[in-house]
Design an enzyme around this catalytic site. Structure first.
Site, short mmCIF file in Angstrom:
data_model
loop_
_atom_site.label_atom_id
_atom_site.label_comp_id
_atom_site.label_asym_id
_atom_site.label_seq_id
_atom_site.Cartn_x
_atom_site.Cartn_y
_atom_site.Cartn_z
N LYS A 1 45.97 30.93 47.56
CA LYS A 1 45.55 31.24 46.19
C LYS A 1 45.82 30.01 45.33
O LYS A 1 46.91 29.43 45.42
CB LYS A 1 46.35 32.45 45.71
CG LYS A 1 45.99 33.01 44.35
CD LYS A 1 46.83 34.25 44.08
CE LYS A 1 46.50 34.91 42.76
NZ LYS A 1 47.31 36.13 42.53
N SER B 1 44.62 39.95 41.12
CA SER B 1 44.06 38.63 40.91
C SER B 1 43.87 37.83 42.21
O SER B 1 43.17 36.83 42.21
CB SER B 1 44.97 37.83 39.99
OG SER B 1 46.26 37.66 40.58
N SER C 1 48.55 42.50 42.43
CA SER C 1 47.53 41.47 42.65
C SER C 1 47.31 41.07 44.10
O SER C 1 46.35 40.36 44.40
CB SER C 1 47.88 40.21 41.84
OG SER C 1 47.58 40.41 40.49
#
Lengths: 106, 531
Positions: free
Chosen positions: B95, B171, B195
């Site tokens: 990420k 996210s 997330s």
């Protein structure tokens, strides 16, 4: 229901946050802030127990699970040039910024 | 089936047996990326095309040459008869909220779009030390502020591989999508309110939020420092366990990385669930959210389909020897979102003040009269709407005159949520649970554009996941079935502090108990299309 964050309060927050918003952004953000506050007000209905302790984190850090304190030694970063290379503006390895305004304190 | 479709433990086995090379694995992943991903996210993306709407767009940057170099070194080690790491040859994505030396580390924000990290985050460094191969860095909501990936400044934002008209969740949407579409085998995500688990559920993969402090946060660009947890996303429980084994443990760079021994997660996996007590709570089978017009709180049960999926999982585990305990009370779960609105905003505002255009990242090109004007213009041009919203809310609710009413009250509610979990996990108490079984999300992946902009409704997508962040306890989301709309449904297991080994064990048992079920053979849309 009256908005909790009025235009005046909102403008004060924007100034403190060092932001500069156009009218469309300001309208959207103030609306969302007030909507979120309505949701936050649900917390007022929670009967809080007397003497309830708060934690910095959900998980309690005990002496056994906390890392041992280490000596406060300075360890130089291996390549400071890599850090200085990130500067948006520099001169002779110094950071360059526009004029810094000064206020006379009472 | 391509090499990239194999599990991590299969790839690792094939590699050690010299049936395949690390270079072949990398090329297989890069070919998959070329087929399904479309153009990477960019801050200057221009118009969306029809083709864009049919691709996954997991990536912000693809580190192909780094991956090839690393693969070559691993192949060389094996050829020389040298030892390789526990994740040798297994491809992963990161990420783009983690710093990785010499890569752009953007947080999906314009304000640090040009930031090249001078060091590597501990969890990434540990993956690389174990010879996992980084394929690239993947998209997310800007600074992780969202549950759909749509707030990324890097467009096109990630789409759900099961249906590209749907969001991947967030996210860690790029992480979940990249693993779901087999562009990589593993991904490193972060979980502040769900997330990792929510996008894992939306994309049909496994997502693990470890106990707070289980994995170091060093090198993670912070959202809410008391809640952020780095963790794995994978296509099965075994791979997730292998990855957590590699990244967990104390770290001299992070004083909140707990000094707790890391168990042999993989070794515990096949111990079954006989004797384990798994709870079901009515508080996780109802949705509570605020009506946008009236401001009234609305409460209604989760859909029959979601409820049936969780009860089916309970039945499977019961047949395998677990004891299912119903009607477990967790009455303060419903306050998780309002408390999160306060705590996370205060911490986010504090963390975002460092982005000012002075030392790194974006600085406005406008002519400036003084430093204050530079701050304002830089932050206005560099931040998207979601960071601005969090800064403003964080400052408001932590202001001296409001902090007792909002911030301190929210911290006390967090303590009450923690207390609820303590009571049901207490091994001398009434319930003595080893885990709680819940739905991961109140719905399947929603259509792109349907919720984005309504920040209250978007936050309520995390209502089943956020209590674990408040309490600091671990959670895992597992694929639990496929809904009538063809989208994945997730089930969640929550456990007491540092009980990840139990959660993996239950998750593995559930995989075994459902391996012949028809939904297990279904594939994401982008892979069904003959790619």
């Amino acid at each position: 229901m009256k908005d909790e964050i009025t235009i005046e309060v909102f403008n004060h927050l924007v100034s403190l946050a060092a932001l500069e918003l156009d009218e469309t952004q300001a309208q959207y953000l103030r609306h969302e802030l007030n909507q979120q506050l309505k949701a936050i007000h649900e917390l007022e209905a929670v009967p809080l127990e007397q003497g309830l302790k708060i934690n910095a984190h959900g998980v309690a850090f005990t002496p056994q699970t906390s890392p041992q304190l280490r000596t406060d030694d300075w360890i130089p970063f291996e390549d400071t040039t890599d850090i200085l290379a990130q500067l948006p503006q520099s001169e002779d390895r110094y950071v360059v910024v526009p004029d810094i305004p000064h206020e006379k304190l009472d | 089936m391509e090499l990239c479709d194999h599990s991590g433990y299969e790839l690792s086995f094939f590699l050690r047996e010299k049936k395949i090379s690390a270079q072949e694995i990398v090329e297989s992943c890069l070919a998959r990326v070329a087929n399904v991903d479309g153009r990477p996210g960019s801050v200057d993306s221009g118009e969306m095309t029809l083709d864009d709407t049919q691709k996954v767009h997991s990536f912000i940057s693809i580190t192909a040459e780094m991956a090839r170099d690393q693969a070559k070194k691993i192949d060389q080690k094996l050829a020389n008869g040298e030892n390789v790491g526990s994740l040798a040859g297994i491809p992963f994505t990161t990420k783009d909220i983690f710093c990785v030396k010499d890569t752009y580390s953007t947080a999906a924000s314009r304000i640090i779009a040009n930031f090249k990290a001078p060091y590597t985050a501990t969890p990434v460094a540990r993956m690389l030390e174990q010879d996992a191969i980084m394929i690239g860095k993947v998209n997310l909501d800007e600074f992780t502020f969202g549950s759909s990936n749509e707030s990324s400044a890097f467009q096109p934002s990630t789409r759900n591989p099961w249906d590209t008209t749907r969001v991947p969740g967030g996210s860690s949407g790029g992480s979940a999508a990249s693993v779901s579409a087999a562009e990589a085998t593993l991904s490193l995500g972060t979980d502040t309110a769900g997330s990792i688990r929510q996008p894992a559920a939306f994309c049909g993969v496994v997502g693990v939020k470890p106990t707070y402090g289980r994995v170091s946060r060093y090198g993670l660009i912070a959202f809410a420092s008391s809640l952020d947890c780095p963790g794995p996303l994978a296509r099965n429980v075994t791979d997730a366990a292998m990855m957590l084994q590699a990244i967990a443990g104390a770290d001299r760079h992070d004083s909140t990385a707990a000094n707790v021994a890391v168990p042999d997660y993989v070794g515990f996996l096949d111990q079954g669930v006989k004797g384990l007590r798994i709870g079901l709570s009515p508080d996780y089978f109802q949705i509570v959210y605020m009506d946008a017009v009236s401001g009234e709180m609305i409460r209604h049960p989760v859909s029959d389909e979601i409820k049936a999926t969780v009860y089916h999982a309970a039945e499977v585990l019961k047949e395998m020897g677990a004891e299912i305990i119903e009607d477990v009370p967790l009455p303060n779960m419903r306050y998780g979102i309002p408390a999160f609105f306060v705590i996370s905003r205060v911490e986010a505002a504090s963390n975002l003040h460092r982005f000012d255009g002075v030392k790194y990242g974006y600085r406005t090109p406008q002519t400036l009269s003084d430093l204050n004007e530079m701050y304002r213009k830089t932050r206005n041009e560099g931040f998207g709407l979601q960071p601005k919203l969090r800064i403003l809310m964080g400052m408001y609710v932590s202001a001296a005159q409001y902090s007792e009413q909002y911030y301190n009250r929210a911290l006390k509610v967090r303590a009450m949520i923690r207390h609820d979990f303590d009571q049901v996990f207490d091994q001398k108490g009434k319930y003595r649970l080893n885990a709680i079984l819940t739905p991961t999300t109140p719905s399947t992946a929603f259509p792109m554009g349907d919720v984005y902009g309504d920040t209250v409704l978007m936050q309520y997508a995390d209502q089943f996941t956020v209590p674990a962040n408040h309490a600091g306890i671990p959670g895992i989301s597992l694929p639990g079935g496929i809904a009538a709309d063809g989208l994945p449904l997730g089930i969640q297991l929550l456990g007491s502090d540092f009980s990840e080994a139990d959660l993996f064990r239950i998750g593995r048992a559930f995989e075994e108990g459902t391996q012949t079920e028809a939904w297990r053979s279904l594939k994401p849309q982008v892979l069904r299309a003959g790619v």
